[in-house]
Design an enzyme around this catalytic site. Structure first.
Site, PDB file in Angstrom:
ATOM      1  N   GLY A 108       4.333  -3.496  -3.437  1.00 45.26           N
ATOM      2  CA  GLY A 108       3.992  -4.238  -4.343  1.00 45.26           C
ATOM      3  C   GLY A 108       4.191  -2.494  -5.844  1.00 45.26           C
ATOM      4  NE  ARG A 109      -0.429   1.338  -5.450  1.00 45.00           N
ATOM      5  CZ  ARG A 109      -0.986   1.571  -6.666  1.00 45.00           C
ATOM      6  NH1 ARG A 109      -1.585   1.836  -7.279  1.00 45.00           N
ATOM      7  NH2 ARG A 109      -2.524   0.834  -5.736  1.00 45.00           N
ATOM      8  CD  GLU A 144       1.757  -8.431   2.025  1.00 46.00           C
ATOM      9  OE1 GLU A 144       1.753  -9.820   2.918  1.00 46.00           O
ATOM     10  OE2 GLU A 144       0.168  -8.191   1.912  1.00 46.00           O
ATOM     11  N   GLY A 158       0.674  -1.497   0.059  1.00 39.70           N
ATOM     12  CA  GLY A 158      -0.348   0.395   0.019  1.00 39.70           C
ATOM     13  C   GLY A 158       0.777   1.321  -0.109  1.00 39.70           C
ATOM     14  CE1 TYR A 218      -9.359  -0.050  -7.660  1.00 38.46           C
ATOM     15  CE2 TYR A 218      -7.370   0.386  -9.467  1.00 38.46           C
ATOM     16  CZ  TYR A 218      -8.389  -0.123  -8.518  1.00 38.46           C
ATOM     17  OH  TYR A 218      -7.698  -1.489  -7.779  1.00 38.46           O
ATOM     18  NE  ARG A 266      -3.423   2.188 -10.684  1.00 42.54           N
ATOM     19  CZ  ARG A 266      -3.513   3.131 -10.313  1.00 42.54           C
ATOM     20  NH1 ARG A 266      -3.175   4.295 -11.139  1.00 42.54           N
ATOM     21  NH2 ARG A 266      -3.665   4.020  -9.118  1.00 42.54           N
ATOM     22  CB  CYS A 298     -17.517  -0.589 -27.584  1.00 46.67           C
ATOM     23  SG  CYS A 298     -17.074  -1.138 -29.460  1.00 46.67           S
ATOM     24  CD  GLU A 299     -18.035   0.093 -20.706  1.00 46.79           C
ATOM     25  OE1 GLU A 299     -17.367   1.103 -20.143  1.00 46.79           O
ATOM     26  OE2 GLU A 299     -18.359  -0.367 -20.675  1.00 46.79           O
TER      27      GLU A 299
HETATM   28  C1  LIG Z   1      -2.201  -5.705  -3.723  1.00 49.76           C
HETATM   29  C2  LIG Z   1      -1.688  -6.264  -2.266  1.00 49.76           C
HETATM   30  C3  LIG Z   1      -0.229  -6.626  -1.613  1.00 49.76           C
HETATM   31  C4  LIG Z   1       0.401  -5.011  -3.015  1.00 49.76           C
HETATM   32  O1  LIG Z   1      -0.595  -3.386  -2.366  1.00 49.76           O
HETATM   33  P1  LIG Z   1       0.901  -2.844  -3.403  1.00 49.76           P
HETATM   34  O2  LIG Z   1      -0.345  -1.461  -2.930  1.00 49.76           O
HETATM   35  O3  LIG Z   1       0.921  -2.931  -4.727  1.00 49.76           O
HETATM   36  O4  LIG Z   1       1.871  -2.237  -2.122  1.00 49.76           O
HETATM   37  C5  LIG Z   1      -0.295  -6.393  -0.742  1.00 49.76           C
HETATM   38  N1  LIG Z   1      -0.115  -7.264  -0.034  1.00 49.76           N
HETATM   39  C6  LIG Z   1      -1.807  -7.620  -0.450  1.00 49.76           C
HETATM   40  C7  LIG Z   1      -2.303  -8.554   0.695  1.00 49.76           C
HETATM   41  C8  LIG Z   1      -2.336  -7.624  -1.312  1.00 49.76           C
HETATM   42  O5  LIG Z   1      -3.322  -6.863  -2.251  1.00 49.76           O
END
Ligand SMILES: *Cc1c(COP(=O)(O)O)cnc(C)c1O
Length: 420
Positions: free
Chosen positions: A273-274, A271, A230, A313, A309, A340-341
């Site tokens: 990702g982004r 954890e 997050g 969003y 995205r 077509c959206e």
């Molecule tokens: C999606 C997700 C992440 C990664 O979220 P980011 O916003 O990309 O950092 C980490 N943990 C869980 C459980 C998720 O569902």
């Protein structure tokens, strides 16, 4: 700053050649940038004995990217069978994998337990008897409910389907201990794309308080605390990046305080990702049509199948036009795909330089939750993925989908069943 300037400097001089060689559209990722961010994270949290980042595979599920993450010592956060399989294919085993599923199926538990298993992160107490073999190390996802408010993307914890409620948490740990679990983790994930690091610090305080409570009530000590992903990235030019060093410093202080009270210190897991890959990818598309009705539209050769995205969003992705970066804006345009959206728009009323057919547009910050989210609605196919290697070479790391891929699920042995 959208798209790290250094990536832009590496990419711009060679982009035309890459386009001539591979054709548009494509996502291209930057190995140098990904490794730099990885090292930043490692450095920021180096004060913690057992810190580990578990890269959230769903952000950029490509084996070539996972190999880079593994090379940096990171584990993987997986939530589906496909993600487990991919993590294992790059060599992740056991505690290299955190399986954070929700609404988990029997098949998912089965695959999670294969190949030496992984760290199970359970989303609910009713799942405990459904775990085929109780692993040594088990974790719960905690949902604080009304005790906290989430940010806008992930929403309010009270309305969130994830996690074990506050009132269930003691029962959860007590039950898995009775069933043979020996080591324990505690997980939460409350925000998405959050640029204010203070929120992550508050979350850390919250989970440490829960850990202390569970210790007092059940005498359970925690191997690790996982504060989720997050962490945000600045998609808009005027946004400031998250202050990672301040976040790490304040979290470290909380851990030290926890150690004073409880005479042990759990490991810290993240954890993300982004944060790890988001800024290190761009979607490169070509302008193919220009249309002037009530608004001006620039039609490009990709659509929301390549990047969802903005449509889902209303997310902002910065756009630059190759070779026209310093030209003044010619007026507001909508940059659109061909689905077509009507929400198939990469940008709405965006001030961009004058764009002609054939111009190359870079849609920034597509390195996370970009290609991965795409779908095939309207028979639209997903584009290829390229990786700009540290040595300057450009590697195809996923080919584009073809019409044959689209029709593949219609190619099967006929089966007809007549009930009674
Ligand atoms: C999606 C997700 C992440 C990664 O979220 P980011 O916003 O990309 O950092 C980490 N943990 C869980 C459980 C998720 O569902």
């Amino acid at each position: 700053m959208p798209m790290f300037k250094s990536f832009e400097n590496r990419l711009s001089p060679i982009l035309k050649e890459i386009v001539e060689h591979f054709g548009t559209p494509f996502h291209i990722y930057d190995e140098v940038g990904i490794r730099e961010t990885g090292q930043d994270v490692i450095r920021a949290f180096s004060g913690f004995g057992g810190f580990r980042e578990y890269f959230a595979v769903k952000a950029l599920p490509n084996p070539s990217i996972l190999k880079i993450m593994k090379d940096m010592g990171f584990g993987f956060d997986c939530s589906s069978i496909a993600e487990l399989v991919m993590a294992r294919r790059v060599g992740a085993r056991g505690q290299d994998i955190m399986f954070t599923s929700n609404n988990t199926s029997h098949d998912e538990f089965k695959v999670a337990a294969e190949d030496g298993g992984c760290i199970l992160n359970l989303d609910d107490i009713t799942l405990i008897p459904k775990v085929p073999v109780m692993p040594d190390l088990i974790c719960f996802r905690y949902n604080p409910g009304p005790r906290r408010t989430g940010n806008s993307i992930i929403g309010n914890p009270v309305e969130s389907k994830y996690g074990v409620s506050h009132d269930q948490i003691l029962e959860a740990y007590g039950t898995v201990r009775d069933r043979g679990a020996k080591r324990f983790g505690l997980h939460t994930m409350l925000v998405s794309n959050e640029l204010h690091y203070e929120y992550m610090v508050e979350t850390t305080q919250m989970v440490l308080d829960i850990a202390e409570w569970v210790y007092r009530e059940l005498n359970i000590v925690f191997d690790f605390i996982n504060i989720g992903g997050g962490l945000g990235i600045p998609y808009r030019p005027d946004q400031k990046p998250l202050n990672l060093d301040a976040m790490a410093k304040e979290i470290r202080e909380l851990f030290l305080k926890f150690k004073e009270h409880n005479s042990y210190m759990p490991k810290l897991f993240l954890e993300s990702g982004r944060y790890m890959t988001g800024p290190h990818g761009v979607l490169v598309v070509r302008a193919i049509n220009r249309k002037e009705i009530y608004r001006q539209y620039i039609g490009v050769d990709a659509c929301m199948s390549a990047l969802m995205r903005p449509a889902i969003y209303g997310a902002y992705h910065h756009i630059t036009v190759l070779g026209k970066e310093s030209e003044p804006p010619a007026g507001p345009v909508d940059v659109v795909g061909s689905l077509c959206e009507n929400n198939d728009k990469f940008a709405i009323l965006r001030m961009l330089p004058h764009i002609e057919d054939g111009d190359l547009l870079c849609i920034h910050d597509t390195g996370a939750h970009g290609h991965a989210m795409g779908f095939n609605y309207n028979g639209r196919l997903r584009p290829k993925e390229l990786l700009l290697r540290s040595d300057g070479s450009v590697e195809l790391i996923r080919r584009e989908e073809t019409i044959d891929d689209y029709f593949a699920t219609l190619d099967y042995e006929p089966k007809v069943f007549n009930p009674i």
